[in-house]
Design a protein around this motif. Structure first.
Motif, short mmCIF file in Angstrom:
data_model
loop_
_atom_site.label_atom_id
_atom_site.label_comp_id
_atom_site.label_asym_id
_atom_site.label_seq_id
_atom_site.Cartn_x
_atom_site.Cartn_y
_atom_site.Cartn_z
N LYS A 1 33.86 43.11 40.02
CA LYS A 1 33.27 43.07 41.36
C LYS A 1 34.31 42.72 42.41
O LYS A 1 34.17 43.06 43.57
CB LYS A 1 32.12 42.07 41.39
CG LYS A 1 30.85 42.57 40.73
CD LYS A 1 29.72 41.57 40.90
CE LYS A 1 28.43 42.09 40.29
NZ LYS A 1 27.32 41.14 40.43
N GLY A 2 35.36 42.02 41.97
CA GLY A 2 36.39 41.62 42.91
C GLY A 2 37.55 42.59 42.99
O GLY A 2 38.51 42.34 43.69
N LYS A 3 37.47 43.74 42.28
CA LYS A 3 38.55 44.71 42.30
C LYS A 3 38.60 45.43 43.64
O LYS A 3 37.57 45.67 44.26
CB LYS A 3 38.36 45.73 41.18
CG LYS A 3 38.70 45.21 39.79
CD LYS A 3 38.61 46.34 38.78
CE LYS A 3 39.05 45.88 37.40
NZ LYS A 3 38.98 46.97 36.41
N PRO A 4 39.80 45.80 44.08
CA PRO A 4 39.91 46.55 45.33
C PRO A 4 39.17 47.89 45.23
O PRO A 4 39.30 48.59 44.22
CB PRO A 4 41.42 46.77 45.49
CG PRO A 4 42.06 45.73 44.64
CD PRO A 4 41.13 45.50 43.49
N LEU A 5 38.44 48.25 46.25
CA LEU A 5 37.75 49.53 46.28
C LEU A 5 38.73 50.66 46.57
O LEU A 5 38.57 51.77 46.07
CB LEU A 5 36.64 49.50 47.34
CG LEU A 5 35.86 50.80 47.57
CD1 LEU A 5 35.18 51.26 46.28
CD2 LEU A 5 34.81 50.59 48.66
N ALA B 1 44.36 47.30 57.14
CA ALA B 1 43.94 45.97 56.68
C ALA B 1 42.50 46.03 56.14
O ALA B 1 42.18 45.38 55.14
CB ALA B 1 44.04 44.96 57.82
N TYR B 2 41.66 46.79 56.81
CA TYR B 2 40.28 46.95 56.37
C TYR B 2 40.21 47.59 54.98
O TYR B 2 39.50 47.10 54.09
CB TYR B 2 39.51 47.80 57.39
CG TYR B 2 38.14 48.23 56.90
CD1 TYR B 2 37.05 47.35 56.90
CD2 TYR B 2 37.93 49.53 56.45
CE1 TYR B 2 35.81 47.75 56.46
CE2 TYR B 2 36.68 49.94 56.00
CZ TYR B 2 35.63 49.04 56.01
OH TYR B 2 34.40 49.44 55.56
N LEU B 3 40.97 48.65 54.78
CA LEU B 3 40.98 49.33 53.49
C LEU B 3 41.49 48.42 52.39
O LEU B 3 40.94 48.38 51.28
CB LEU B 3 41.86 50.59 53.57
CG LEU B 3 41.29 51.76 54.37
CD1 LEU B 3 42.34 52.85 54.52
CD2 LEU B 3 40.05 52.33 53.69
N LYS B 4 42.52 47.67 52.71
CA LYS B 4 43.10 46.75 51.72
C LYS B 4 42.12 45.66 51.33
O LYS B 4 42.12 45.18 50.18
CB LYS B 4 44.38 46.12 52.28
CG LYS B 4 45.17 45.32 51.26
CD LYS B 4 46.49 44.84 51.87
CE LYS B 4 47.31 44.08 50.84
NZ LYS B 4 48.60 43.58 51.42
N GLY B 5 41.25 45.25 52.26
CA GLY B 5 40.32 44.17 52.01
C GLY B 5 39.02 44.57 51.34
O GLY B 5 38.24 43.70 50.94
N LEU B 6 38.79 45.87 51.21
CA LEU B 6 37.53 46.33 50.60
C LEU B 6 37.50 46.00 49.11
O LEU B 6 38.46 46.23 48.38
CB LEU B 6 37.37 47.84 50.79
CG LEU B 6 36.93 48.33 52.16
CD1 LEU B 6 36.91 49.85 52.18
CD2 LEU B 6 35.56 47.77 52.53
N LYS B 7 36.37 45.48 48.64
CA LYS B 7 36.20 45.14 47.22
C LYS B 7 34.97 45.84 46.67
O LYS B 7 34.01 46.10 47.38
CB LYS B 7 36.03 43.62 47.05
CG LYS B 7 37.16 42.78 47.63
CD LYS B 7 38.44 42.95 46.85
CE LYS B 7 39.53 42.03 47.42
NZ LYS B 7 40.83 42.21 46.73
N ASN B 8 35.03 46.11 45.39
CA ASN B 8 33.85 46.67 44.71
C ASN B 8 32.74 45.64 44.62
O ASN B 8 32.99 44.46 44.48
CB ASN B 8 34.22 47.12 43.29
CG ASN B 8 34.81 48.52 43.30
OD1 ASN B 8 34.31 49.42 43.97
ND2 ASN B 8 35.90 48.72 42.56
#
Length: 284
Positions: free
Chosen positions: A22-26, A277-284
């Motif tokens: 769940k905490g993996k980067p999307l 930054a938004y893309l980098k911060g996205l998580k599954n």
């Protein structure tokens, strides 16, 4: 007792794995960039602009303009910086009437894809126009594939979402073009703006889309079928109307190979870093 301990251990491990996922980067990769985002800068100094993009971590480019240089000159600038051009955008007329030149330039740039983003038309886009488009795309795509080993892609722009039978003329173009020769680039904003669902489009045609333009639409803006909106309506990803995580989740299950940031706004200098930054911060 040992069996109970083993079962408990397995459950503990599986639970931890589940929470870890769940905490993996999307979106774990660094996105590419459409040259149009930095069009004003490229027109002034292509080398300095590439230096700026490299400093942001961008290595993958989609060029739709040579900015007064030859394909070889632009390729040299990319090579010097360890960057690449994966897709080359041209006009409909160039793709249809100058296919050899387009193919040669794309190969020189190192691109694998050739992309067209606009079908010339007046007024509403019609079935007759869609039929001509299908015929031309199949012709262009076959020549680019057979003679240059390139994949032809069409980038949607909104007007193709005119209703037709149970779907739209975009559905018609996708289903009537030969998948051996014609693929697609999903422009997220230009699928959403005319009332479409970009994630659903990817789910419906998971093998046809090979490229993606990632962009967001300012909140409060109402769309239409014109294929146009003021460039100031482009906003940083995650600040607009589009459900970007849903689109990216659908994209991960599709055939998309390259993801490009496109931001037509004059505020791209601040919005591009915000988007990254938004893309980098996205998580599954």
């Amino acid at each position: 007792m040992k069996k109970l301990l083993i079962v408990a251990t397995v459950l503990f491990i599986n639970t931890n794995v589940m929470f870890a996922q769940k905490g993996k980067p999307l979106f774990p990769q660094t996105p590419g960039m459409v040259s149009y985002t930095y069009r004003a800068s490229f027109a002034k100094d292509a080398a300095a602009t590439l230096d700026t993009l490299k400093s942001l971590g961008i290595k993958d480019m989609e060029f739709s303009n040579l900015f007064g240089k030859t394909a070889a000159e632009l390729r040299a600038l990319l090579d010097e910086r360890g960057m690449r051009c994966s897709s080359f955008g041209v006009s409909y007329e160039e793709a249809l009437n100058k296919t050899d030149q387009v193919g040669q330039n794309a190969k020189t740039l190192g691109a694998k894809f050739v992309r067209v983003a606009w079908v010339p038309h007046k007024g509403a886009f019609t079935l007759d126009m869609a039929n001509q488009t299908v015929a031309d795309f199949n012709k262009i795509g076959k020549k680019l594939k057979d003679e240059f080993g390139l994949t032809f892609c069409y980038h949607n722009h909104g007007y193709e979402f005119e209703k037709y039978e149970e779907g739209t003329l975009m559905d018609y173009i996708i289903t009537k073009t030969d998948p051996k020769y014609v693929s697609f680039e999903l422009d997220v904003l230009w699928a959403f703006f005319p009332g479409g669902d970009p994630a659903a489009l990817l789910e419906k045609y998971p093998t046809r889309f090979k490229l993606m333009h990632m962009k967001d639409l300012r909140k409060g803006v109402e769309g239409n079928l014109s294929g146009g909106t003021p460039v100031t309506n482009d906003v940083a990803l995650g600040t607009g109307q589009i459900n970007i995580p849903a689109v990216l989740k659908a994209a991960k299950k599709s055939a998309i190979e390259h993801y490009y940031i496109e931001d037509e706004s004059p505020s791209y200098g601040t919005q591009v870093p915000q988007t990254m930054a938004y893309l980098k911060g996205l998580k599954n």
